[in-house]
Scaffold this motif. Structure first.
Motif, PDB file in Angstrom:
ATOM      1  N   CYS A   1      -1.002 -18.418  36.717  1.00 10.41           N
ATOM      2  CA  CYS A   1      -1.658 -17.650  35.660  1.00 10.41           C
ATOM      3  C   CYS A   1      -2.815 -18.458  35.096  1.00 10.41           C
ATOM      4  O   CYS A   1      -2.901 -19.674  35.285  1.00 10.41           O
TER       5      CYS A   1
ATOM      6  N   ILE B   1       5.503 -13.892  40.109  1.00 12.14           N
ATOM      7  CA  ILE B   1       4.396 -14.571  39.447  1.00 12.14           C
ATOM      8  C   ILE B   1       4.401 -16.022  39.912  1.00 12.14           C
ATOM      9  O   ILE B   1       5.396 -16.729  39.755  1.00 12.14           O
TER      10      ILE B   1
ATOM     11  N   ASP C   1      -3.327  -9.085  33.437  1.00  8.98           N
ATOM     12  CA  ASP C   1      -1.950  -8.886  32.972  1.00  8.98           C
ATOM     13  C   ASP C   1      -1.975  -8.587  31.481  1.00  8.98           C
ATOM     14  O   ASP C   1      -2.618  -9.303  30.713  1.00  8.98           O
TER      15      ASP C   1
ATOM     16  N   TRP D   1      -4.940 -13.429  33.447  1.00  5.80           N
ATOM     17  CA  TRP D   1      -4.662 -13.042  34.830  1.00  5.80           C
ATOM     18  C   TRP D   1      -3.359 -13.665  35.307  1.00  5.80           C
ATOM     19  O   TRP D   1      -3.056 -14.808  34.977  1.00  5.80           O
ATOM     20  N   SER D   2      -2.616 -12.917  36.097  1.00  6.09           N
ATOM     21  CA  SER D   2      -1.451 -13.440  36.806  1.00  6.09           C
ATOM     22  C   SER D   2      -1.755 -13.444  38.289  1.00  6.09           C
ATOM     23  O   SER D   2      -2.437 -12.553  38.801  1.00  6.09           O
TER      24      SER D   2
ATOM     25  N   ILE E   1       6.402 -12.551  32.957  1.00  8.78           N
ATOM     26  CA  ILE E   1       5.294 -13.393  32.498  1.00  8.78           C
ATOM     27  C   ILE E   1       5.679 -14.116  31.217  1.00  8.78           C
ATOM     28  O   ILE E   1       5.271 -15.264  31.002  1.00  8.78           O
TER      29      ILE E   1
END
Length: 151
Positions: free
Chosen positions: A60, A57, A6, A49-50, A13
């Motif tokens: 993470c 979402i 991501d 990273w997600s 996010i």
């Protein structure tokens, strides 16, 4: 579910991480809070990273490189409604595999010492992390525990 790198540019996010930082502030004294905010996670040397369920979402995590071959696990979070559903295990397995692929030989982390963080400590133990002394810029802190794992 899928795990993606991501770039931290989306509002979703940003909101997910804001909730993480707010939660950490609520359960950890300010002087012992080490969660990175959005700007901290955008620094060079950080891979983020997600975990997505469809487009939502649900988790993470990140690594921040500390030294050649060594990185710190940062920003591990699972959406409350997905806790105990395997998201964190799947993500940590991915982070370990990707870190190995990147040529890292050690992962370390800091997490809380209190009861709130007990599930996180159990997760890290399950994946072979062991307790260690403070690393990097960390100093001894009764609110923190430090863990590490050779890859």
């Amino acid at each position: 579910m899928r795990i993606v790198v991501d770039d931290l540019s989306g509002p979703e996010i940003a909101a997910f991480l804001d909730a993480h930082v707010r939660e950490m502030r609520a359960v950890t004294p300010l002087e012992s809070k080490h969660a990175l905010d959005l700007d901290g996670l955008r620094q060079p040397g950080v891979t983020f990273w997600s975990v997505l369920d469809g487009e939502a979402i649900v988790g993470c995590g990140a690594i921040a490189r500390l030294a050649p071959g060594h990185a710190e696990v940062k920003a591990m979070r699972t959406a409350p409604e997905y806790k105990r559903g395997g998201v964190a295990s799947r993500l940590l397995r991915h982070i370990i595999a990707e870190s190995t692929r990147m040529g890292l030989v050690r992962l370390s982390l800091e997490t809380g010492a209190g009861a709130f963080f007990r599930p996180a400590r159990r997760l890290y133990e399950k994946f072979g992390f062991t307790y260690c002394a403070p690393f990097g810029d960390y100093r001894p802190d009764p609110e923190s525990v430090f863990m590490t794992r050779t890859l």
